[in-house]
Design an enzyme around this catalytic site. Structure first.
Site, PDB file in Angstrom:
ATOM      1  N   LYS A 194      52.661 135.014 -66.327  1.00 46.92           N
ATOM      2  CA  LYS A 194      53.581 134.519 -67.355  1.00 46.92           C
ATOM      3  C   LYS A 194      52.967 133.332 -68.097  1.00 46.92           C
ATOM      4  O   LYS A 194      52.275 132.522 -67.487  1.00 46.92           O
ATOM      5  CB  LYS A 194      54.882 134.018 -66.705  1.00 46.92           C
ATOM      6  CG  LYS A 194      55.849 135.075 -66.262  1.00 46.92           C
ATOM      7  CD  LYS A 194      57.119 134.415 -65.719  1.00 46.92           C
ATOM      8  CE  LYS A 194      58.075 135.436 -65.147  1.00 46.92           C
ATOM      9  NZ  LYS A 194      58.606 136.376 -66.143  1.00 46.92           N
ATOM     10  N   ARG A 213      62.492 144.819 -59.819  1.00 46.92           N
ATOM     11  CA  ARG A 213      62.993 146.185 -59.631  1.00 46.92           C
ATOM     12  C   ARG A 213      62.294 146.862 -58.452  1.00 46.92           C
ATOM     13  O   ARG A 213      62.877 147.737 -57.800  1.00 46.92           O
ATOM     14  CB  ARG A 213      62.813 146.981 -60.934  1.00 46.92           C
ATOM     15  CG  ARG A 213      61.392 147.100 -61.402  1.00 46.92           C
ATOM     16  CD  ARG A 213      61.281 147.512 -62.871  1.00 46.92           C
ATOM     17  NE  ARG A 213      61.593 146.420 -63.793  1.00 46.92           N
ATOM     18  CZ  ARG A 213      61.654 146.533 -65.121  1.00 46.92           C
ATOM     19  NH1 ARG A 213      61.442 147.708 -65.695  1.00 46.92           N
ATOM     20  NH2 ARG A 213      61.922 145.497 -65.885  1.00 46.92           N
TER      21      ARG A 213
HETATM   22  N1  BES Z   1      62.334 137.315 -63.595  1.00 46.40           N
HETATM   23  C1  BES Z   1      61.926 137.979 -64.779  1.00 46.40           C
HETATM   24  C2  BES Z   1      63.047 138.147 -65.788  1.00 46.40           C
HETATM   25  C3  BES Z   1      63.591 136.927 -66.436  1.00 46.40           C
HETATM   26  C4  BES Z   1      62.841 136.191 -67.332  1.00 46.40           C
HETATM   27  C5  BES Z   1      64.903 136.582 -66.217  1.00 46.40           C
HETATM   28  C6  BES Z   1      63.394 135.114 -67.963  1.00 46.40           C
HETATM   29  C7  BES Z   1      65.470 135.516 -66.841  1.00 46.40           C
HETATM   30  C8  BES Z   1      64.695 134.771 -67.709  1.00 46.40           C
HETATM   31  C9  BES Z   1      61.415 139.363 -64.443  1.00 46.40           C
HETATM   32  O1  BES Z   1      60.776 139.492 -63.228  1.00 46.40           O
HETATM   33  C10 BES Z   1      60.446 139.710 -65.523  1.00 46.40           C
HETATM   34  O2  BES Z   1      59.475 139.033 -65.631  1.00 46.40           O
HETATM   35  N2  BES Z   1      60.758 140.749 -66.298  1.00 46.40           N
HETATM   36  C11 BES Z   1      59.927 141.151 -67.361  1.00 46.40           C
HETATM   37  C12 BES Z   1      59.802 142.659 -67.313  1.00 46.40           C
HETATM   38  C13 BES Z   1      58.751 143.230 -68.213  1.00 46.40           C
HETATM   39  C14 BES Z   1      57.379 142.850 -67.693  1.00 46.40           C
HETATM   40  C15 BES Z   1      58.914 144.726 -68.237  1.00 46.40           C
HETATM   41  C16 BES Z   1      60.575 140.724 -68.673  1.00 46.40           C
HETATM   42  O3  BES Z   1      61.812 140.754 -68.763  1.00 46.40           O
HETATM   43  O4  BES Z   1      59.857 140.307 -69.564  1.00 46.40           O
HETATM   44 MN    MN Z   2      58.737 138.971 -63.333  1.00 47.61          MN
END
Ligand code: BES
Ligand code: MN
Ligand code: ZN
Length: 462
Positions: free
Chosen positions: A241, A315
Site C-alpha cells: 500500500k 476475503r
Molecule cells: N483493508 C483493505 C480495505 C480498506 C481500505 C478498508 C481502506 C477501509 C479503508 C483491504 O484489505 C484492501 O486493501 N482491499 C483492496 C482490494 C483490492 C486490492 C482488490 C482495496 O479495497 O483497494
Molecule cells: Mn488489503
C-alpha cells in the site's frame, strides 16, 4: 428496587448531587427561554445558545435548573450525545426528553458520546455522567455501551500492541468472562488442520497467524455464527500500500472488533442462540516467505484461488473461516470486515453497506439501523458480475480483473463460501470515524453492530 437504581460506573444513580439539564431543540428555543428568569434567558442568548446539537450553556442563577443542552432537530438522542463532554464533569439528569426519544437510546447515545480512549494518554477531563432517564433499561444501555467501548478500544489500539496474539488474548478474556469455550489454531497447525488461506496471508509475520474460535450458549438453541476479519495490520503485502493508504491499517481488524463487541452484547443479554465466533487473525506483512501476486491457493472448501493482489487479503482469510463456520450448519452466518476501499468510496464513513440474499434480514437490519441511529444500506449481490471473478487457471480470482464495483465483487467472492450457510449476510464496514460527531468520537467505531444486535434480539426471542 427499580431498574434505574442499579449502580454502575457508566450511568449515575439518582442522587441529590446530580445537577439538572434541560434538552432544548432548535424549534423550542424561544419558548424554553421564555420559561426562564429574564437574567438566565439573557445569559443564554448572550452566550450564543441556540439549541445546536450538544451545545451547552450553564444557568448559574436559575433555581432547580443548572444547564441547557441543545437537542438540534430533536430527531434522535444522538444529536445531543456530545453533551457528555460538553457538560461539566459530574452527574447530570435530564428533566425530561423531547417527544419520541426513547429513554434507553438516550442513555446509550450519551454513554457513546462519553467514550475516551485512555490507554496511552490521560484525558484532560472526565466525561459527565447521566442519571439514567425514567423508563430506561439500564442493563441494556450498559451492555450496548460496553460492547461499543470494547470494539472502539480494540480498533484504537495500535497494531504494535494489537497483533494476532493480542487479539487472541482479548477474545479469550471476553469468552472466559461469559463461560464460552475457546479454541485457537496457530501457525503451521493451520496447515495441518486445513486452513491454507489463513496461513498463506499471515505466514510472513512474526506474530503467527491463527484462527480464534469460541462457542457459547445452549446447544439446543439455533446456531448463529459471527465471523470477523482480524487483519491486525494490513501493509498490503507485496502489492504494498502507499503510505496514506497504510496509515490507518491498524483498524483492519475492525470486523473482528465489531464481532467481539456484538458477541459481548449477545452473551450479556443471554440471547437464546448457540453462538459461534470465528476470527481469522493475521498480520498482512512482507517478508521473504510472503505469499505473492499470482500464487494459487487452495482454500479449505477446496476451491483454488488465484491471488490477483496480496492487498485483497481479507476475503482469503474470511473464506476459510466462513467454510469452517458452515461445517456446523448455522441458521444464520454473519461476517463483518473492513473489506474494501470501494465501500468507503460508495458510502463514506457513516453508512455501512451490507449484502444478503435474504429479504427478511435486509429489511430487519435496515429498519433497526434507522431506528437506533446505526445506518446501514443494502447493496446488491449482482450475479452478473460473478463472472468477473473467474480465473483462467484457478476456480476463481481473488480480485478479478474488473476495476468496477469493488465492494460488490468482494461480496460475490465471499458468497461462494457463505452460501453454504442457510442464511448469510456480509457487512463491509469502515470501522472508523474520521472526525468527531455527536456520540461518535474520532477514531475506532462500531458500525452496523448495534443494528445487527437489535435485529438479532427481535429474531431470537427467549
Ligand atoms: N483493508 C483493505 C480495505 C480498506 C481500505 C478498508 C481502506 C477501509 C479503508 C483491504 O484489505 C484492501 O486493501 N482491499 C483492496 C482490494 C483490492 C486490492 C482488490 C482495496 O479495497 O483497494
Ligand atoms: Mn488489503
Ligand atoms: Zn485489509
Amino acid at each position: 428496587m427499580s431498574e434505574r437504581r442499579i449502580m454502575t460506573d457508566l450511568f449515575a444513580s439518582p442522587s441529590d448531587f446530580a445537577r439538572t439539564a434541560r434538552l432544548v431543540p432548535f424549534a423550542d428555543l424561544d419558548a424554553e427561554l421564555e420559561r426562564l428568569s429574564d437574567s438566565s434567558a439573557a445569559h443564554a442568548r448572550a452566550s450564543g445558545f441556540e439549541g445546536a446539537p450538544g451545545q451547552v450553556v450553564m444557568l448559574p442563577g436559575e433555581a432547580g435548573l443548572d444547564a441547557l443542552v441543545g437537542a438540534g432537530t430533536a430527531q434522535s438522542p444522538f444529536e445531543a450525545a456530545g453533551a457528555a463532554l460538553a457538560l461539566p464533569e459530574g452527574d447530570w439528569s435530564y428533566d425530561g426528553l423531547p417527544k419520541g426519544w426513547d429513554a434507553t437510546q438516550t442513555a446509550i447515545a450519551f454513554a457513546l458520546g462519553a467514550y475516551q480512549f485512555t490507554r496511552y494518554k490521560t484525558p484532560k477531563r472526565a466525561p459527565a455522567r447521566l442519571v439514567a432517564p425514567q423508563g430506561c433499561d439500564v442493563a441494556e444501555a450498559e451492555r450496548v455501551a460496553r460492547g461499543v467501548y470494547l470494539t472502539r478500544d480494540l480498533i484504537n489500539t495500535p497494531a504494535g500492541d494489537m497483533l494476532p496474539s493480542d487479539l487472541e488474548a482479548a477474545a479469550r478474556e471476553l469468552a472466559e468472562a461469559h463461560g464460552a469455550s475457546v479454541s485457537v489454531i496457530t501457525g503451521d497447525e493451520l496447515l495441518e488442520q486445513n486452513y491454507p488461506m489463513i496461513h498463506a496471508v499471515g505466514r510472513a509475520a512474526d506474530d503467527a497467524p491463527r484462527l480464534i474460535e469460541f462457542e457459547w450458549g445452549d446447544e439446543r438453541h439455533p446456531r448463529l455464527a459471527l465471523v470477523g476479519k482480524g487483519v491486525c495490520f494490513d501493509s498490503g503485502g507485496l502489492d504494498i500500500k502507499p503510505a496514506d493508504g497504510m496509515l490507518l491499517m491498524k483498524k483492519d481488524m475492525g470486523g473482528s472488533a465489531t464481532v467481539l463487541g456484538l458477541a459481548s452484547m449477545i452473551m450479556d443479554a443471554k440471547l437464546p442462540v448457540r453462538l459461534h465466533v470465528l476470527i481469522p487473525a493475521v498480520e498482512n506483512a512482507i517478508s521473504g516467505n510472503a505469499f505473492r501476486p499470482g500464487d494459487i491457493l487452495k482454500s479449505r472448501k477446496g476451491l483454488t484461488v488465484e491471488v490477483g493482489n496480496t492487498d485483497a487479503e481479507g476475503r482469503l482469510v474470511l473464506a476459510d473461516a466462513i467454510t469452517k463456520a458452515c461445517e456446523s450448519d448455522p441458521e444464520l452466518l454473519i461476517d463483518m470486515a473492513t473489506l474494501t476501499g470501494a465501500a468507503r468510496v460508495a458510502m463514506g464513513p457513516d453508512v455501512a453497506p451490507f449484502y444478503t440474499d435474504v429479504e427478511a434480514i435486509a429489511d430487519g437490519v435496515f429498519e433497526a439501523g434507522g431506528r437506533i441511529d446505526d445506518p446501514v444500506w443494502r447493496l446488491p449481490l449482482w450475479s452478473r458480475y460473478d463472472e468477473w471473478m473467474d480465473s483462467p487457471i484457478a476456480d476463481l480470482s481473488s480480485t478479478g480483473n474488473g476495476k468496477f464495483a469493488g465492494s460488490i465483487t468482494a461480496a460475490l467472492f465471499l458468497r461462494r463460501f457463505g452460501s453454504d450457510a442457510k442464511e448469510w449476510a456480509h457487512f463491509d464496514i469502515f470501522g472508523w470515524t474520521p472526525s468527531a460527531r455527536p456520540g461518535r468520537p474520532q477514531g475506532g467505531e462500531m458500525l452496523a453492530g448495534r443494528a445487527v444486535f437489535d435485529y438479532l434480539k427481535t429474531r431470537f426471542k427467549s
